[in-house]
Write an enzyme that holds these catalytic residues in place. Sequence first.
Site, PDB file in Angstrom:
ATOM      1  N   ASP A   1      20.322 -36.416  25.502  1.00 16.39           N
ATOM      2  CA  ASP A   1      21.378 -36.920  26.379  1.00 16.39           C
ATOM      3  C   ASP A   1      21.257 -38.446  26.532  1.00 16.39           C
ATOM      4  OD1 ASP A   1      19.190 -36.930  28.028  1.00 16.39           O
ATOM      5  OD2 ASP A   1      20.065 -35.690  29.608  1.00 16.39           O
ATOM      6  N   SER A   2      20.283 -39.048  25.830  1.00 13.64           N
ATOM      7  CA  SER A   2      20.268 -40.513  25.676  1.00 13.64           C
ATOM      8  C   SER A   2      21.557 -40.955  24.979  1.00 13.64           C
ATOM      9  CB  SER A   2      19.042 -40.951  24.855  1.00 13.64           C
ATOM     10  OG  SER A   2      18.958 -40.197  23.661  1.00 13.64           O
TER      11      SER A   2
ATOM     12  N   ASP B   1      19.846 -31.400  24.058  1.00 18.83           N
ATOM     13  CA  ASP B   1      19.573 -31.473  25.493  1.00 18.83           C
ATOM     14  C   ASP B   1      20.587 -30.686  26.300  1.00 18.83           C
ATOM     15  OD1 ASP B   1      17.316 -32.839  26.371  1.00 18.83           O
ATOM     16  OD2 ASP B   1      18.192 -34.793  25.937  1.00 18.83           O
TER      17      ASP B   1
ATOM     18  N   LYS C   1      16.735 -28.270  25.076  1.00 17.70           N
ATOM     19  CA  LYS C   1      15.674 -28.959  25.820  1.00 17.70           C
ATOM     20  C   LYS C   1      16.122 -29.116  27.280  1.00 17.70           C
ATOM     21  CE  LYS C   1      14.593 -33.530  25.168  1.00 17.70           C
ATOM     22  NZ  LYS C   1      14.914 -34.137  26.475  1.00 17.70           N
TER      23      LYS C   1
ATOM     24  N   GLU D   1      14.826 -30.672  31.215  1.00 19.36           N
ATOM     25  CA  GLU D   1      13.869 -31.513  31.944  1.00 19.36           C
ATOM     26  C   GLU D   1      13.343 -30.763  33.164  1.00 19.36           C
ATOM     27  OE1 GLU D   1      15.566 -35.330  32.856  1.00 19.36           O
ATOM     28  OE2 GLU D   1      16.071 -35.733  30.762  1.00 19.36           O
TER      29      GLU D   1
ATOM     30  N   GLU E   1       7.129 -37.766  28.372  1.00 16.48           N
ATOM     31  CA  GLU E   1       7.699 -39.118  28.313  1.00 16.48           C
ATOM     32  C   GLU E   1       7.016 -40.060  29.310  1.00 16.48           C
ATOM     33  OE1 GLU E   1      11.976 -39.291  28.366  1.00 16.48           O
ATOM     34  OE2 GLU E   1      12.010 -41.468  28.526  1.00 16.48           O
TER      35      GLU E   1
HETATM   36  O1  KIV Z   1      17.579 -37.839  25.544  1.00 15.15           O
HETATM   37  C1  KIV Z   1      16.659 -38.174  24.781  1.00 15.15           C
HETATM   38  O2  KIV Z   1      16.851 -38.859  23.784  1.00 15.15           O
HETATM   39  C2  KIV Z   1      15.331 -37.708  25.091  1.00 15.15           C
HETATM   40  C3  KIV Z   1      14.202 -38.339  24.345  1.00 15.15           C
HETATM   41  C4  KIV Z   1      14.021 -39.715  24.796  1.00 15.15           C
HETATM   42  C5  KIV Z   1      12.970 -37.527  24.431  1.00 15.15           C
HETATM   43  O3  KIV Z   1      15.164 -36.887  25.932  1.00 15.15           O
END
Ligand code: KIV
Length: 303
Positions: free
Chosen positions: A46-47, A85, A115, A117, A184
């Site tokens: 989600d970056s 994510d 993924k 968090e 992280e």
């Molecule tokens: O969203 C993302 O790119 C991430 C990585 C930085 C691990 O969660």
Amino acid sequence: MRKRLTITSMKKMKKERNAISVLTAYDYPSAKLAEEAGIDVILVGDSLGNVVLGYDTTIPVTIDDIVYHTRAVARGAQQTFIVADMPFMTYGIGRESTLRNAARIMQEGGAQAVKLEGGADIASDVAALVKAGIPVMGHIGLTPQSVHQLGGYKVQGKLDQEAEKLLEDAKALEDAGAFSIVLELVTEPLATLISQSISIPVIGIGAGRGCDGQVLVYHDILQYASPYFEKKFVKTYADIGSTIRNAISSYVEDVKSRAFPEEAHSFQASQTSVGAIYGGSDKAAEDKRQQDSKVSVKGVKLT
Ligand code: KIV
């Protein structure tokens, strides 16, 4: 052609101390290039919100954004294990919604895993997803979706109490059935301890050398208009931002000075077939070219 990794092969890689390479990607070309370069796992992080959509945080990213971008990545990297994510507030909001959102990422997006968090607090969601057949990667340490709760982007686990909590979270995720964990922005000694304390691969970002693999953000390592490439834990592997900027500026100059297009980029009247336009030389295209060359307007032959 390389075979796509599986969650079993990744656990084996950890056992054999074979480091796992992970890179984010968000679209067809980035995924295609990452796969061609031999990346083990692609993360549709989600970056995306920061480096592609231009937000300050990952919080505005929606499930539709992730599904859309994951689908493009899946088309570009058909032999690579893809994790996507689950965005802010798409899990931990009731079991049914969590399962439905994860199902969208798998079914519509084409990811092999999701993924989430969080640690012990989301372990029951992780267990439910795993029970439903969805591989889950955990994410602890600095969790960007909780940036406001954490009070900013700071290194985590510096205090004994925080360190103990992170170790407990890692174990809770392993017990819940996660196949791997992203760690992280955590001190190197703590990240090493966590990696050695659990049997699933720990993928570090800003977590030092003792992890079982590393993940970085595509736009950061390539200086691709990323505002974050100067972070301490990022290494620059190429400056494609400057390459692209210089190339576009040359194009602008060429258009303004009429140096582009040249004769070679222009079509003459006889070159109207698909083969001529796209550079093909097949017989059908040639026949069409011959036929077109006989076309005349008011008796004047166009060649
Ligand atoms: O969203 C993302 O790119 C991430 C990585 C930085 C691990 O969660």
